[in-house]
Design a protein around this motif. Sequence first.
Motif: not given
Lengths: 595, 169
Positions: A51-54, A83-91, A118-121
């Motif tokens: 849930c990180v935000v800027e 969105l990039k940070a969230r993708r990395q967290i998911l990865e 949702q994040f298209g990994l």
Amino acid sequence: MTKNVTLTIDSIKVSVPAGATIMEAADSVNVRVPRLCYHSRLSSFGACRICVVEVAGMKNYPPACSTQVKDGMVVMTSSPAILKARRQILELMLNNHNRDCTVCRKNNECELQSLAAQFGLKDIVFEGERKQYPVDRSSAAIVRDSEKCILCNKCVRVCSEIQGVHALTMAHRGFKANVVPAYEMPMADSVCINCGQCVNVCPTGALSEKDAIEDVWRAIQDPGKIVLAQVAPAVRIAIGEGFGSEPGTDLTSETVTALKMLGFDVVFDTQFSADLTIVEEGNEFVHRLKNKGVLPMITSCSPGWIKFCESFYPAMLPHISTCKSPQQMMGAMIKTYYAKKTGIDPASMYSVSIMPCTAKKYEAHRPEMNASGYRDVDAVLTTRELVRMIKEKGLTLHNLPKTAFDSPMGESSGAAPIFGATGGVMEAALRTAYEVITGTELTAIDFKQVRGLSHIKEAVIPIAGTDVRVCVINTLSNVHKVFRDVLSGKKTYHFIEVMTCPGGCLGGGGQPYPQGGREPLDQAVYAKRAAGLYRIDDGKPVRKSHNNPDIIKAYEDFLGKPLGKVPHMLLHTHYHQKLPHGVVPKRAGAANIFK
Amino acid sequence: MKTVQIDKKKQDREIVSRVERCARKAACDTDRQGALLALLHEVQNEFGYIPRAAMDVVSEKLSLPTAHIYGMATFYNYFSLKPKAKYKVYVCKGTACYVSGGARIIERLKTELGVAEGDLTSDGLFSMHITRCLGCCGLSPVMQVNDEVYVRMVPERVPGILAKYRTLG
């Protein structure tokens, strides 16, 4: 009065009370920040970081769930960097996750899986060491698979904060961190009461119900077996959710059809045995009231609550009604009354109950539940499992024709469906107890004081000159609160109803996972399911258990009198102190185990 | 069977009184929630590790769930849930010791003591641990028993060194 704080979230002006989190502020204007460890009814944990935000002027990306709002804050919830940070967290999460999605119980209902979509990994970017643990299948109700755990801690929090059981903890740290019962003992030996709320909130397949589907299919395919089903009240108004219906949609008759199409030979209604429970329990209450028996009497229908009481409040066991739960009463009746009536050998019967509950699996396994000379109930399916079986068969539930339950245990009164809602057992019992005590007809039968989703409800019901004080509790952590007052003598009641889960059985640990973007423990879903049950009650021509014609017939043909010899043998039981490892001995009210 | 049970009870009573002594030191009565960490420290110092039975007593003492206590006891490196040996044998696996044959010392210790890394011998006398650089690479490979350092180790010296501690008991 608390001051309001104004901030901007994705260019929307938001005003929320000071002290609110960014997550709460975003939710209030329907900006959906993704979440895994956050739940509005649990304490903030900040573990998953999805849930990180800027926030303008802040160097790091703070987690929305545990960052308080400030006046003039400018928050961006979905900037490219975020969105990039969230993708990395998911990865990173997926790297250390057992990705056997296609054979996972949670396939298509997994929050981690849907976020990955949702994040298209596209790739597993980080390939590193992955945690390896055996699956804990020791419990009769709950399966724990740590390799699928993302350490969101929601199970630990729901178990301690909502249910007051404290069965789970986060042990060790770093790569070795793992959610386990105390001393890493098997779930079966732990203080777990099998309620399944951890399963309800688990975002992945790390916690799930112990699946009985294969056993049931095998019995259905066995030509030597007569397979019988019973369907609990709270199943019929929730099962449709597995097929896209709104919560509270009554699909009773369609469920009967589905069970017949799956191959069940006979389908009975647990609502029949709910009425039976009320006739026995209502009379037991009157007996205790008239003969200065142990009061308050406490209901015994909820098996999670029973294990909780055996572990934490053994001194209160004499207060528990000796009546078995409707599931076990039906189980005993099928293999005795029905067997006698039809001449079917009970040894060839396979009795399956469909329940909104995981603890019912444990209850059916209890050694004392064999009054008929056989296992009273052979297998328990949760609502979720039945949905899976119906889908496996290729059926769409709400399109099926309607079928009635089988005789002689298919009729029920309006007092039975409300068993599935908090306050329902109390209301049903009062409808019968009133008439047993006064010998006159009760006309105002809606006891609205005990309805509703509040966790603790109290009422005073005047019956024949006695003010009967009742208390209704749902969600087990509230038992600690009420018992503190009861044990200290501050409060006295005649009758207490306890249901383990939030909202009662309708919020059980075996109900369909939330659909359509709703979250677990959603009060709105509970309210709709409850309304569905009360609608069934309203629509019944007979609304008091003792007036159910099938019940009257069962007593005439087989049972004799309420609390009589046959009911005593088949429908009543006693519970005993359990001291599972991990229970605080002193709080258990037991003699100190070290003396 | 019976005698074993009596001994167990005696042992339990001893644990209770030792934990109670710890609780007095940790001043648990003022703030029970906050006292957990302090009390676990005392228990660790008192027993040399945190026995499970002691965690049960702590749970009763502070009215805290055992799951919570177990979570805290396993979180901090300072706490150990296994009994510590009287003689802790450390073998250096830093780069210098490793290239000069530290692994062979470890293998010999494993066969002599019959335990895996981190474990305790059944008599409670020895435990075997692998450690990072001990700071005397010029004398590698290095082995250490409690505070005593053995340098330029060869596997053949292992039995003799262990025998010395066995005679000390």
